[in-house]
Design a protein around this motif. Structure first.
Motif, PDB file in Angstrom:
ATOM      1  N   ARG A 268       0.923  -1.355  -0.071  1.00 26.71           N
ATOM      2  CA  ARG A 268       0.109  -0.145  -0.042  1.00 26.71           C
ATOM      3  C   ARG A 268       0.946   1.215  -0.026  1.00 26.71           C
ATOM      4  N   ASP A 269       2.129   1.199  -0.167  1.00 25.49           N
ATOM      5  CA  ASP A 269       2.760   2.383  -0.138  1.00 25.49           C
ATOM      6  C   ASP A 269       4.227   2.164  -1.115  1.00 25.49           C
ATOM      7  N   VAL A 270       3.772   1.585  -2.066  1.00 23.69           N
ATOM      8  CA  VAL A 270       5.286   1.253  -2.939  1.00 23.69           C
ATOM      9  C   VAL A 270       5.590   2.496  -3.883  1.00 23.69           C
ATOM     10  N   LYS A 271       6.764   2.996  -3.592  1.00 23.79           N
ATOM     11  CA  LYS A 271       7.241   4.134  -4.378  1.00 23.79           C
ATOM     12  C   LYS A 271       8.859   4.040  -4.381  1.00 23.79           C
ATOM     13  N   SER A 272       9.340   4.854  -5.025  1.00 23.25           N
ATOM     14  CA  SER A 272      11.030   4.903  -5.095  1.00 23.25           C
ATOM     15  C   SER A 272      11.476   5.111  -3.951  1.00 23.25           C
ATOM     16  N   SER A 273      11.034   5.850  -2.780  1.00 21.18           N
ATOM     17  CA  SER A 273      11.813   6.113  -1.688  1.00 21.18           C
ATOM     18  C   SER A 273      11.664   5.083  -0.611  1.00 21.18           C
TER      19      SER A 273
ATOM     20  N   ARG B  45      15.702  -3.913  -1.763  1.00 17.62           N
ATOM     21  CA  ARG B  45      14.997  -4.336  -0.677  1.00 17.62           C
ATOM     22  C   ARG B  45      13.720  -3.222  -0.522  1.00 17.62           C
ATOM     23  N   ILE B  46      12.595  -3.807  -0.534  1.00 13.15           N
ATOM     24  CA  ILE B  46      11.173  -3.136  -0.184  1.00 13.15           C
ATOM     25  C   ILE B  46      11.245  -2.860   1.204  1.00 13.15           C
ATOM     26  N   ALA B  47      10.770  -1.654   1.707  1.00 15.98           N
ATOM     27  CA  ALA B  47      11.087  -1.045   2.924  1.00 15.98           C
ATOM     28  C   ALA B  47       9.704  -0.445   3.268  1.00 15.98           C
ATOM     29  N   ASP B  48       9.726  -0.009   4.411  1.00 12.65           N
ATOM     30  CA  ASP B  48       8.552   0.783   5.131  1.00 12.65           C
ATOM     31  C   ASP B  48       7.075   0.198   4.757  1.00 12.65           C
ATOM     32  N   PHE B  49       6.915  -0.594   5.921  1.00  5.61           N
ATOM     33  CA  PHE B  49       5.575  -1.558   5.554  1.00  5.61           C
ATOM     34  C   PHE B  49       4.534  -0.888   6.819  1.00  5.61           C
ATOM     35  N   GLY B  50       4.908   0.257   7.336  1.00  5.77           N
ATOM     36  CA  GLY B  50       4.032   0.966   8.236  1.00  5.77           C
ATOM     37  C   GLY B  50       2.590   1.077   7.714  1.00  5.77           C
ATOM     38  N   LEU B  51       2.489   0.935   6.113  1.00  5.79           N
ATOM     39  CA  LEU B  51       1.231   1.308   5.815  1.00  5.79           C
ATOM     40  C   LEU B  51       0.467  -0.427   5.323  1.00  5.79           C
ATOM     41  N   ALA B  52       1.284  -1.295   5.560  1.00  9.97           N
ATOM     42  CA  ALA B  52       1.178  -2.759   4.851  1.00  9.97           C
ATOM     43  C   ALA B  52      -0.147  -3.375   5.504  1.00  9.97           C
ATOM     44  N   LYS B  53      -0.777  -4.272   5.088  1.00 14.48           N
ATOM     45  CA  LYS B  53      -1.841  -4.966   5.722  1.00 14.48           C
ATOM     46  C   LYS B  53      -1.648  -6.644   5.130  1.00 14.48           C
ATOM     47  N   MET B  54      -1.823  -7.387   6.161  1.00 19.83           N
ATOM     48  CA  MET B  54      -2.014  -8.744   5.730  1.00 19.83           C
ATOM     49  C   MET B  54      -3.359  -8.767   5.294  1.00 19.83           C
ATOM     50  N   LEU B  55      -3.797  -9.481   4.363  1.00 18.75           N
ATOM     51  CA  LEU B  55      -5.226  -9.826   3.832  1.00 18.75           C
ATOM     52  C   LEU B  55      -5.807 -10.544   4.713  1.00 18.75           C
TER      53      LEU B  55
ATOM     54  N   SER C  73      -8.783   3.496   5.079  1.00 17.44           N
ATOM     55  CA  SER C  73      -8.163   4.387   4.339  1.00 17.44           C
ATOM     56  C   SER C  73      -6.852   4.520   4.388  1.00 17.44           C
ATOM     57  N   VAL C  74      -6.172   4.680   3.121  1.00 16.84           N
ATOM     58  CA  VAL C  74      -4.728   5.167   3.180  1.00 16.84           C
ATOM     59  C   VAL C  74      -4.267   6.177   3.768  1.00 16.84           C
ATOM     60  N   ALA C  75      -3.390   6.537   4.451  1.00 15.77           N
ATOM     61  CA  ALA C  75      -2.894   7.686   4.889  1.00 15.77           C
ATOM     62  C   ALA C  75      -1.140   7.783   4.649  1.00 15.77           C
ATOM     63  N   GLY C  76      -0.567   8.739   4.887  1.00 20.99           N
ATOM     64  CA  GLY C  76       0.728   8.847   4.816  1.00 20.99           C
ATOM     65  C   GLY C  76       1.489   9.481   3.556  1.00 20.99           C
ATOM     66  N   SER C  77       2.581   9.568   3.269  1.00 24.50           N
ATOM     67  CA  SER C  77       3.083   9.951   2.167  1.00 24.50           C
ATOM     68  C   SER C  77       2.688   9.525   0.620  1.00 24.50           C
ATOM     69  N   PHE C  78       2.507  10.362  -0.365  1.00 24.93           N
ATOM     70  CA  PHE C  78       1.915   9.840  -1.583  1.00 24.93           C
ATOM     71  C   PHE C  78       2.723   9.124  -2.422  1.00 24.93           C
ATOM     72  N   GLY C  79       2.319   7.684  -2.763  1.00 21.83           N
ATOM     73  CA  GLY C  79       2.845   6.981  -3.788  1.00 21.83           C
ATOM     74  C   GLY C  79       1.622   6.586  -4.520  1.00 21.83           C
ATOM     75  N   TYR C  80       1.956   5.655  -5.759  1.00 20.95           N
ATOM     76  CA  TYR C  80       0.846   5.340  -6.465  1.00 20.95           C
ATOM     77  C   TYR C  80       0.397   4.144  -5.453  1.00 20.95           C
ATOM     78  N   ILE C  81      -1.236   4.275  -5.438  1.00 24.88           N
ATOM     79  CA  ILE C  81      -2.051   3.397  -4.597  1.00 24.88           C
ATOM     80  C   ILE C  81      -3.361   2.989  -5.649  1.00 24.88           C
ATOM     81  N   ALA C  82      -3.575   1.816  -5.671  1.00 16.81           N
ATOM     82  CA  ALA C  82      -4.548   1.382  -6.534  1.00 16.81           C
ATOM     83  C   ALA C  82      -6.097   1.724  -6.282  1.00 16.81           C
ATOM     84  N   PRO C  83      -6.784   2.351  -7.280  1.00 17.51           N
ATOM     85  CA  PRO C  83      -8.221   3.035  -6.843  1.00 17.51           C
ATOM     86  C   PRO C  83      -9.073   2.429  -5.769  1.00 17.51           C
ATOM     87  N   GLU C  84      -9.085   1.010  -5.660  1.00 18.41           N
ATOM     88  CA  GLU C  84     -10.143   0.452  -5.061  1.00 18.41           C
ATOM     89  C   GLU C  84      -9.725   0.315  -3.606  1.00 18.41           C
ATOM     90  N   PRO C  85      -8.550   0.551  -3.362  1.00 17.72           N
ATOM     91  CA  PRO C  85      -8.269   0.573  -1.570  1.00 17.72           C
ATOM     92  C   PRO C  85      -8.030   2.258  -1.192  1.00 17.72           C
TER      93      PRO C  85
END
Length: 979
Positions: free
Chosen positions: A824-829, A840-850, A861-873
């Motif tokens: 939920r927050d995949v971006k170059s940073s 290495r993928i990092a920063d799992f503060g917004l991640a969720k186990m299904l 709702s997704v909060a935090g700095s803006f990266g690309y987030i799919a519309p439906e979540p």
């Protein structure tokens, strides 16, 4: 007779008058349309409108009735200006379509002058603001399409005054208020769509039950609460009812299953409880989806009467009892998903015999007996998922002839016998998961070309691994623990290029391990314990770049531990219970590996920390010993001379240490890896000199943990007296995710250290920082304390390998974790790079186990700095400004992809590969989830884009995915302003 010419002349004049009037009207409408074209900015798509002798009724996109303009079809014309008032100068205009444009501004009140307007389509534009309260001035409207915009506020009650309305489509907007009960006054309404809108929590008005002509009611993901009103049972014309993805509770009204015309009923992902109504008279039902609720009781036997039923989804409820045999006789049934319930008894024995069954998932129940024999009688079955039941007997031989199969998941049952040969080689087979049964037989020399996951643990398979294993080229996971396999492990198994997990422990393998490793560049886990393997451990294992888990314990290995093992970055190592001798590599001579070498009596260590004898050199002589004794005496003498000073210093230090111990006692360390440092190492170095970054969730430090120059990164999540709820959730998510998963492309969380008002997360340190710095930062510090320097440009092969690595990490999260994870927050940073630029993928503060059964089923709702987030979540963030929106807009405008590439690499010789990856990005960010590829498919495409595969460059046609893009105007169902 003299009056006849005069009579004829009078008739001729009367007949010619209408033609003169019509001619004047044609010229007037021509002028209006040409002015309209100019006011709209002269779109190239209507350049054929010209001041010629022809009637405007002959112009494209203009529709006339009795010689006068009645309709304009201006959809998808690249219009970017507001609607001009002159459009209503067309006095007979009844139909206006302006959908799929870029029209800005508020609702166009200028259309109020179009007094005859019956059909208005403004969907998929950039309209903003509220729908005006006086919208009922469009009193002739029958069809109103406003979906896919950015309208906000409430839906006004005055919309209930549009009594001629047949269709009301308002879905996929940004309304953040309420919808009115006055809609119930629209007695002629046939279709209503209020889906994908974040209304304030609202119940369904009982007045909606007055819409007797309503055929479509679509309110999916509309923040509905409360019970489904009984009045909806009065909607006698209803064909399609979709209330999915809300918070509706209570029972399903019995009357819904009595509506004679209902074909589609979607109530999934709510909080509905009680039993499913047992009396079903709606024999026209085609699809029933009641999944992911809290329903109990049994599945109605009347479902067996639904001869048109194609889809029955009841999974993730609390249903019990048996599945009626009559359901197996339904002639049109294609999908049956009842997994994760408490169902029992035998499965319908004739399931699939009379229908073209495509999906069959009955896993996680208490079914017994055998699998139905004819599941694939229709020849289109894609999946047999029956894991975690009490099923027994043999797998039906008919499944061996089912070439359409993609997945067979039968683990955790009581099956026995051999697997039908055709299952191993089914053309489309991807997942074959048979663990925890009593299957027997051997492995075939050939597997399905696309098989990526093969799990055979805890069965009775026997025989050797065939030499044909080299053909298993797409295998990622091969688990065959605790079987009766024997013979040598063939060298051909090391040529599987994508293998990441190889578990062969608990078998009867013997002989030596292959000393030549061909293609294990992706291997992360290797477990060969509890076998009869012998000889020396191959040094080539030490060169595997991504290996994290290595277990060779309880075998007969001898000789030395290869020094090359010191190059590995292992999380787990077990070489115990062998016949190893010689020196333990210095890198493992620490308490993190205190159980890794047990029961190897001939091992030793230099300056041992572990409980092993010291390694002594044969060259040592008495002179060396005498020199050391003299040195010891000298040290003791010096110590005695300064004993007074030391005692004094000790007293001072003692006071300080007592204070430090009191401070340390307030901290708790929770380890997720084997550590060679303590919390004191970390806490003492949280200084400004070691600060390397800060953000919304805290500060990040680089801390040295030993004199060898090894570092860790420490994130201080918060430091305030009261716990911040948002940061607390981020901390919990980070610990929950990274504390349980392991992958070479996911950042390693070593431990967390916490006190009452401060939380520390300790990670492996990434020398090359984040991908964001390399792509977007003009200057950066190459290391702590150095001045800012220009960093070199990342070339395309490096970028592609970073993309592949990141995709590997995401693929593991999505497909290979027992509980899938969404970041939920995949971006170059959040893509970190080690010294070799491995990501290495990092920063799992917004991640969720299904969600699992019993957990919450909705994503916050997704909060935090803006990266690309799919519309439906997405919880309402403005995606209008995202990179994905920018790319899609350029694609939709037909601009060359070459112009979108980074100018620093666009001149390279990899244009085709870069174009393919750009196209892949478009497909991955598509607004329709069903059109996006899985991460497994993404990874495969990226790998094919790699400059070399088996030493040969792939040709363009082998990985061209542009056909997947299709027509951009057809792909998106989400508003241009709502992506």
């Amino acid at each position: 007779m003299s009056r006849l010419p005069l009579l004829l002349l009078s008739i001729l004049v009367l007949v010619s008058l209408p033609f003169e009037v019509i001619s004047q009207n044609v010229n007037a409408e021509k002028t209006i349309l040409l002015n309209l074209k100019q006011q709209l900015g002269n779109p190239s798509s209507i350049q054929s409108w010209k001041n010629s002798s022809s009637s405007p009724c002959e112009w494209p996109d203009v529709y006339c009735v009795e010689g006068t303009v009645a309709g304009l079809e201006l959809g998808n014309k690249n219009i970017t200006r507001t609607i001009p008032a002159s459009v209503c100068d067309l006095k007979n205009l009844t139909y206006l379509n302006l959908n799929w444009n870029y029209i800005p501004g508020g609702f166009p009140r200028v259309l109020y002058s179009c007094t005859r307007l019956e059909k208005l389509d403004l969907s998929q534009n950039y309209f903003v603001g509220p729908i005006p309260d006086d919208i009922d001035r469009l009193s002739s409207l029958r069809y109103l399409y406003l979906q896919g915009n950015n309208f906000t506020g409430n839906i006004p009650p005055q919309i209930g005054n549009l009594t001629e309305l047949r269709t009301l489509f308002l879905h996929q907007n940004q309304f953040n208020g309420t919808f009115p009960k006055e809609i119930g006054r629209l007695s002629n309404l046939e279709e209503m769509a209020l889906a994908y809108i974040d209304f304030v929590p609202s119940s369904i008005p009982v007045e909606f039950g007055q819409l007797k002509k309503l055929r479509l009611l679509w309110m999916k993901l509309a923040n509905l609460i409360g019970e489904i009103p009984e009045s909806l049972s009065n909607l006698s014309s209803l064909v399609h009812l979709d209330l999915a993805g809300n918070d509706l509770e209570g029972k399903i009204p019995d009357g819904l299953f009595l509506l004679k015309n209902l074909t589609n009923l979607y109530l999934f992902k709510n909080k509905l409880s009680g039993e499913i109504p047992q009396t079903v008279e709606t024999l026209s039902l085609v699809e029933i989806d009641l999944a992911m609720n809290q329903l109990n009781g049994s599945i109605p036997e009347d479902f067996g009467k639904l001869k048109k039923l194609q889809l029955l989804n009841l999974f993730e409820n609390h249903l019990s009892g048996e599945v009626s045999a009559s359901i197996g006789l339904l002639p049109e049934l294609r999908t049956l998903k009842v997994f994760t319930n408490n169902l029992s008894g035998f499965l319908p024995p004739k399931m699939g015999l009379y229908s073209t069954l495509e999906e069959f998932d009955v896993s996680t129940n208490q079914f017994s007996g055998q699998l139905p024999e004819n599941l694939c009688a229709g020849g289109v079955l894609q999946g047999v998922v029956a894991s975690e039941n009490n099923l027994s007997g043999e797998v039906p031989q008919s499944l061996g002839n089912c070439n359409s199969l993609r997945t067979v998941r039968l683990y955790s049952n009581n099956f026995s016998g051999e697997i039908p040969a055709g299952i191993w080689t089914a053309f489309n087979m991807t997942y074959l998961m048979l663990s925890d049964n009593s299957f027997s037989g051997g492995l075939p020399s050939k597997l399905a070309w696309n098989l990526s996951r093969c799990e055979l643990n805890n069965n009775r398979f026997s025989g050797p691994i065939p030499h044909g294993v080299s053909s298993w080229v797409n295998l990622v996971v091969f688990e065959a623990s605790n079987n009766w396999f024997s013979g040598e492990i063939p060298v051909e198994i090391t040529s599987t290029p994508h293998l990441s997990n190889l578990l062969l422990d608990g078998n009867q393998f013997s002989g030596q391990l292959p000393s030549k490793i061909l293609s294990w560049r992706s291997l992360t886990s290797l477990n060969l314990s509890r076998n009869r393997l012998s000889g020396q451990i191959p040094k080539e294992i030490g060169s595997l770049p991504d290996l994290l888990y290595l277990d060779l314990s309880q075998n007969h290995f001898s000789g030395e531990i290869p020094p090359e093992f010191g190059q590995l970055k292992l999380i787990f190592l077990n070489l115990s219970s062998n016949n190893l001798s010689g020196k333990i590599p210095d890198q493992f001579n620490n308490l993190a590996y205190d159980n890794s070498f047990l029961k190897n009596s001939k091992l030793c260590a230099v300056n041992p920390i572990l409980d092993f004898p010291a390694c002594y050199s044969k060259l040592r002589d008495s002179k060396t010993l005498f020199s050391k004794i003299l040195s010891l005496i000298l040290v003791l003498t010096v110590t005695i001379l300064f004993v007074t000073i030391i005692v004094t210093l000790f007293m001072v230090r003692d006071c300080q240490r007592r204070k430090q111990k009191r401070d340390l006692a307030l901290w708790k360390l929770t380890s997720f890896q084997r550590l060679d440092f303590t919390e004191a190492n970390i806490l003492e170095n949280l200084t400004e000199n070691n600060l390397i970054g800060s953000g919304g969730s805290g500060k990040v430090y680089r801390i040295a943990i030993n004199r060898a120059g090894d570092f860790v990164a420490v994130k201080r999540i918060w430091n305030n007296e009261e716990m911040d709820d948002k940061l607390g959730k981020e901390f919990s998510a980070e610990v929950q995710i990274l504390g349980t998963i392991r992958h070479a492309n996911i950042v390693k969380l070593l431990c967390c250290i916490s006190s009452e008002n401060s939380k520390l997360l300790v990670y492996e340190y990434m020398e090359n920082h984040s991908l964001d710095e390399w792509l977007h930062g003009r200057k950066r510090s190459s290391s702590i304390g150095e001045s800012a320097v220009h960093h070199p440009v990342l070339d395309w092969p490096t970028r592609l390998q970073i993309a592949i690595g990141a995709a590997q990490g995401l693929c593991y999260m999505h497909h290979d974790c027992s509980t899938p994870i969404v970041h939920r927050d995949v971006k170059s940073s959040n893509i970190l790079l080690d010294s070799d630029f491995k990501p290495r993928i990092a920063d799992f503060g917004l991640a969720k186990m299904l969600a699992k059964q019993g957990d919450a089923h909705t994503m916050s709702s997704v909060a935090g700095s803006f990266g690309y987030i799919a519309p439906e979540p997405n919880g309402g963030d403005d995606e209008h400004t995202s990179l994905a929106e920018w790319a899609w807009r350029r694609f939709g405008q037909g601009k060359p992809i070459f112009d979108s590439l980074d100018r620093e690499i666009k001149k390279s010789c990899f244009l085709q590969e870069m174009t393919t990856v750009f196209d892949l990005g478009l497909v991955c960010t598509h607004t329709l989830p069903t059109t996006r590829p899985s991460m497994k498919d993404v990874l495969e495409i990226l790998r094919r884009c790699s400059p070399a595969t088996n030493g040969e460059k792939k040709t363009a046609f082998e990985f061209d995915i542009s056909p997947l893009l299709g027509d951009v105007t057809c792909l998106s169902s989400n508003g241009r302003g709502n992506r």
